[in-house]
Design a protein around this motif. Structure first.
Motif, PDB file in Angstrom:
ATOM      1  N   GLU A   1       0.840  -1.197   0.000  1.00 53.11           N
ATOM      2  CA  GLU A   1       0.000   0.000   0.000  1.00 53.11           C
ATOM      3  C   GLU A   1       0.878   1.252   0.000  1.00 53.11           C
ATOM      4  OE1 GLU A   1      -3.328   0.074  -0.421  1.00 53.11           O
ATOM      5  OE2 GLU A   1      -3.111  -2.084  -0.678  1.00 53.11           O
ATOM      6  N   LYS A   2       0.312   2.367  -0.454  1.00 46.27           N
ATOM      7  CA  LYS A   2       1.038   3.623  -0.645  1.00 46.27           C
ATOM      8  C   LYS A   2       1.789   4.074   0.611  1.00 46.27           C
ATOM      9  CE  LYS A   2       0.424   8.392  -2.122  1.00 46.27           C
ATOM     10  NZ  LYS A   2      -0.511   9.432  -2.508  1.00 46.27           N
ATOM     11  N   GLU A   3       1.163   3.960   1.771  1.00 46.12           N
ATOM     12  CA  GLU A   3       1.789   4.414   3.015  1.00 46.12           C
ATOM     13  C   GLU A   3       3.077   3.637   3.294  1.00 46.12           C
ATOM     14  OE1 GLU A   3      -1.558   3.224   3.037  1.00 46.12           O
ATOM     15  OE2 GLU A   3      -2.203   5.244   2.509  1.00 46.12           O
TER      16      GLU A   3
ATOM     17  N   PHE B   1       4.889   2.050   1.061  1.00 49.22           N
ATOM     18  CA  PHE B   1       5.811   2.417  -0.013  1.00 49.22           C
ATOM     19  C   PHE B   1       6.526   3.718   0.338  1.00 49.22           C
ATOM     20  CE2 PHE B   1       6.634   4.739  -4.005  1.00 49.22           C
ATOM     21  CZ  PHE B   1       7.432   3.819  -4.684  1.00 49.22           C
ATOM     22  N   GLU B   2       5.769   4.720   0.768  1.00 48.94           N
ATOM     23  CA  GLU B   2       6.355   6.020   1.096  1.00 48.94           C
ATOM     24  C   GLU B   2       7.260   5.955   2.321  1.00 48.94           C
ATOM     25  OE1 GLU B   2       3.020   8.695   1.284  1.00 48.94           O
ATOM     26  OE2 GLU B   2       2.972   8.912  -0.904  1.00 48.94           O
TER      27      GLU B   2
ATOM     28  N   HIS C   1      11.061   2.271   0.278  1.00 51.00           N
ATOM     29  CA  HIS C   1      10.977   1.337  -0.848  1.00 51.00           C
ATOM     30  C   HIS C   1      12.331   1.244  -1.544  1.00 51.00           C
ATOM     31  CE1 HIS C   1      10.026   5.319  -2.555  1.00 51.00           C
ATOM     32  NE2 HIS C   1      10.696   4.888  -3.615  1.00 51.00           N
TER      33      HIS C   1
ATOM     34  N   ARG D   1       8.284   1.367  -8.645  1.00 49.48           N
ATOM     35  CA  ARG D   1       7.017   2.095  -8.766  1.00 49.48           C
ATOM     36  C   ARG D   1       5.997   1.346  -7.929  1.00 49.48           C
ATOM     37  NH1 ARG D   1       5.080   0.763 -14.916  1.00 49.48           N
ATOM     38  NH2 ARG D   1       3.086   1.561 -14.255  1.00 49.48           N
ATOM     39  N   ASN D   2       5.106   2.097  -7.357  1.00 47.20           N
ATOM     40  CA  ASN D   2       4.113   1.530  -6.449  1.00 47.20           C
ATOM     41  C   ASN D   2       2.831   1.195  -7.203  1.00 47.20           C
ATOM     42  OD1 ASN D   2       2.060   2.714  -3.782  1.00 47.20           O
ATOM     43  ND2 ASN D   2       3.092   0.770  -3.845  1.00 47.20           N
TER      44      ASN D   2
ATOM     45  N   PRO E   1      -0.107  -0.966  -5.741  1.00 51.19           N
ATOM     46  CA  PRO E   1      -0.637  -1.815  -4.675  1.00 51.19           C
ATOM     47  C   PRO E   1      -1.393  -3.017  -5.249  1.00 51.19           C
ATOM     48  CG  PRO E   1      -1.055   0.488  -4.187  1.00 51.19           C
ATOM     49  CD  PRO E   1      -0.542   0.420  -5.598  1.00 51.19           C
TER      50      PRO E   1
ATOM     51  N   LYS F   1      10.127   8.817   1.606  1.00 50.15           N
ATOM     52  CA  LYS F   1       9.639  10.153   1.292  1.00 50.15           C
ATOM     53  C   LYS F   1      10.400  11.215   2.083  1.00 50.15           C
ATOM     54  CE  LYS F   1       5.265  12.362   0.331  1.00 50.15           C
ATOM     55  NZ  LYS F   1       3.831  12.337   0.495  1.00 50.15           N
TER      56      LYS F   1
END
Length: 128
Positions: A51-53, A55-56, A59, A64-65, A67, A126
């Motif tokens: 999930e994006k959270e 990944f941020e 990673h 590339r994310n 999900p 991030k």
């Protein structure tokens, strides 16, 4: 026959079926150890299935994310003529994702053995 013996036999059969199913699922994707995974990372499509959270939070550089929940929608953005390297936290999602990709005609699909949880290479977040 004793009830407990029947229950034990049923449990053993179920466990055997689960193990066989897991081995069959692994045929869809080659699990690469970290050193092999790193070798060609710049030449492949590197996909983080978390999930994006997550990944941020951190990673593998260049990933590339996509999900897992969105893979069926976004798989069209992946090229069939270029290898796909998948990873997630532990490797379980990668097996499912590879199976989905294979059904849609992707042939060159690999996964990071044991997922990013065992990764010792560089991580991009991030905040960095």
């Amino acid at each position: 026959m004793d009830t407990w013996l029947i229950i034990l036999i049923v449990l053993v059969v179920l466990i055997a079926l689960l193990l066989i199913n897991g081995l069959l699922n692994m045929r869809n994707v080659k699990a690469l150890p970290e050193d092999e995974f790193k070798q060609d990372m710049r030449k492949v499509q590197l996909v983080d299935l978390r999930e994006k959270e997550k990944f941020e939070h951190g990673h593998i550089l260049g990933a590339r994310n996509i999900p897992m929940m969105n893979l069926s929608i976004k798989m069209g953005s992946l090229r069939k003529d270029k290898p796909i390297y998948l990873y997630d936290q532990t490797g379980r999602l990668s097996i499912r994702a590879a199976k989905m990709l294979k059904k849609k005609g992707y042939t060159d699909v690999y996964m990071l053995k044991n997922g990013i949880s065992k990764w010792t290479g560089k991580i991009k977040s991030k905040n960095k």
